[in-house]
Scaffold this active site. Structure first.
Site, PDB file in Angstrom:
ATOM      1  CB  CYS A   1      -0.938   0.002   1.196  1.00  0.00           C
ATOM      2  SG  CYS A   1      -2.020   1.447   1.254  1.00  0.00           S
TER       3      CYS A   1
ATOM      4  CB  CYS B   1      -3.766   2.186  -1.934  1.00  0.00           C
ATOM      5  SG  CYS B   1      -3.096   1.508  -0.409  1.00  0.00           S
TER       6      CYS B   1
ATOM      7  CG  HIS C   1     -28.927  23.284  -0.641  1.00  0.00           C
ATOM      8  ND1 HIS C   1     -29.034  22.516  -1.787  1.00  0.00           N
ATOM      9  CD2 HIS C   1     -29.134  24.572  -1.020  1.00  0.00           C
ATOM     10  CE1 HIS C   1     -29.300  23.310  -2.799  1.00  0.00           C
ATOM     11  NE2 HIS C   1     -29.365  24.569  -2.372  1.00  0.00           N
TER      12      HIS C   1
ATOM     13  CD  GLU D   1     -28.421  19.213  -1.406  1.00  0.00           C
ATOM     14  OE1 GLU D   1     -29.408  19.573  -0.732  1.00  0.00           O
ATOM     15  OE2 GLU D   1     -27.816  19.953  -2.181  1.00  0.00           O
TER      16      GLU D   1
END
Length: 456
Positions: A49, A54, A445, A450
């Site tokens: 990793c 990654c 928002h 959302e």
């Protein structure tokens, strides 16, 4: 201090073979419980990793994103002149950070008084390890944490191909890249090279990308990446690869008469547990059909003194799982804590472009388990950041629910920042929350997140 058995004085209480994420965590935690610990690593401390997986790959993803964002900048009023890209600069910056992480992991072991042997180690017996130098070391327990290794299929010319191990060291940015495979590694590098201006062709033996992920997300990613210029060749096994005098490569597929011309051929067809030549037969441990080390729920092999964690067991090939398994092993064996690892509701992500992420059951898996007694909620929307970028690409969020209890069985999403959003969502799914719990949460928002509480 850990007690010795049968009056024998072992050199160490624990000897760990492999200093990746799982091995380092197990070493550190065992040492914190008072154990005398040593670890052997034949390459660099940090594992797949950190060194060749990654982490450096995600840094390449970040670097490639600037191609899109610099183009969008003009629509936000910025003037960006003379945009050029230099692959060696990005490559060397990534490799420099790998050096930093290697040092950090080494310091972690040193600070916890874990002795390090920077050479290959194999199992010589139930309580015996042999180093490449010939030295033999005894230990009450041996932990195998050697991870996995890229699979290179056998076909003529395979020596001209590279894997994800070598891709970080390319001398120059290729103009044409052929990628064999369509799993998460293949799709992530396809997105990186495509964003950096390379012509990318993804070749797959089957007709499915990202097997195991939700079908709707896979289809959406396929549509978007094709629109971005990535070509796909499905149901096309490699026949052979030939190298030309100028260094370029011809890739011959199945029965197709004309080859694909490439500068680099990246094989990303899976990873295999790294157990070749490990000597486990000397302790009576038999490997599985894929070369994996069979273990019980506590990570113990058929030999009571030998354990294994991480990718080498081929249970779940994810870094966070290796870390949890390493910690659980050390806490249980040396800390007297009855800890276990839950493999339920493991979140996962593909850092493709755009990225996708999911946790829990996909729609297909839920239908297999619950039949028609499920509900599927979704939100198909255009992310706000795509509007100024003049990109028609749309995000897609899905929620799979048990129709009887309203319990959320899975959430899957594709769109900008999906992996970042999913982490918090995974907590809700793991906790067994219901669709009503999501509905009762006020939307934040304007945000893409959302959509999770507005799905219908």
């Amino acid at each position: 201090m850990v007690k010795q058995v049968s009056g024998r004085d072992f050199d160490y209480d624990l000897f760990v073979i492999g200093a990746g994420s799982g091995g380092v965590r197990a070493s550190r935690i065992a040492a914190s419980h008072g154990a005398r610990v040593a670890v052997a690593e034949e390459y660099r401390v940090g594992g797949t990793c950190v060194i060749r997986g990654c982490v450096p790959k995600k840094l390449l993803v970040y670097g490639s994103h600037f191609a899109e964002e610099l183009q969008d900048a003009a629509n936000y009023g910025w003037t960006v002149e003379k945009m050029t890209f230099d692959w060696p600069t990005l490559r060397d910056a990534v490799l420099k950070d790998v050096d930093r992480l290697n040092t950090a992991y080494t310091n972690t072991l040193e600070n916890n008084k874990v002795e390090r042997f920077l050479e290959r180690a194999t199992v010589a017996g139930p309580n015996l390890v042999r180093l490449a130098s010939g030295r033999e070391i005894s230990a009450k327990y041996i932990l195998i944490a050697t991870g996995a290794w890229p699979v290179m299929p056998e076909f003529p010319g395979s020596e001209h191909c590279i894997t994800s191990n070598e891709v970080f060291h390319l001398e120059k940015l290729p103009k044409r890249v052929v990628i064999s495979g369509a799993g998460y590694i293949a799709m992530e590098f396809a997105g990186i090279f495509n964003a950096l201006g390379c012509h990318v062709t993804v070749v797959n033996r089957s007709e499915t990308i990202l097997r195991g992920y939700d079908e709707s997300l896979r289809d959406r990613l396929l549509q978007i990446t094709m629109a971005r210029g990535i070509e796909y060749k499905f149901n096309c096994p490699f026949d052979r690869v030939e190298k030309r005098e100028d260094g370029s490569i011809d890739v011959f597929l199945g029965k197709q008469p004309d080859p694909i011309h490439a500068d680099v051929v990246l094989v990303a067809t899976g990873r295999r547990p790294k157990t070749d030549g490990l000597g486990l037969e000397n302790a009576g441990v038999t490997l599985g059909s894929a070369g994996e080390i069979p273990v019980d729920d506590h990570g113990k092999t058929s030999c009571d003194s030998i354990y294994a964690v991480g990718d080498v067991t081929n249970r779940v090939q994810l870094t966070p799982i290796a870390i949890r398994e390493g910690q659980a092993f050390a806490d249980r064996v040396f800390g007297g804590k009855e800890t276990s690892v839950s493999y339920d509701c493991i979140p996962s992500a593909v850092f493709s472009q755009p990225p996708l992420a999911g946790v829990g059951l996909t729609e297909s898996q839920a239908r297999q388990a619950f039949g028609s007694n499920i509900k599927v909620y979704s939100s198909d929307f255009r992310p706000m950041k795509n509007i100024f970028g003049h990109r028609p690409e749309r995000g897609l969020y899905k929620m799979i629910v048990d129709a009887s209890t309203e319990k959320v069985l899975g959430i899957h999403m594709i769109g900008p920042d999906s992996p970042e959003i999913l982490q918090a969502t995974a907590i809700a799914v793991k906790a067994g929350l219901t669709k009503a719990d999501f509905d009762a949460t006020v939307a934040l928002h304007p945000s893409m997140a959302e959509e999770l509480v507005l799905m219908r």
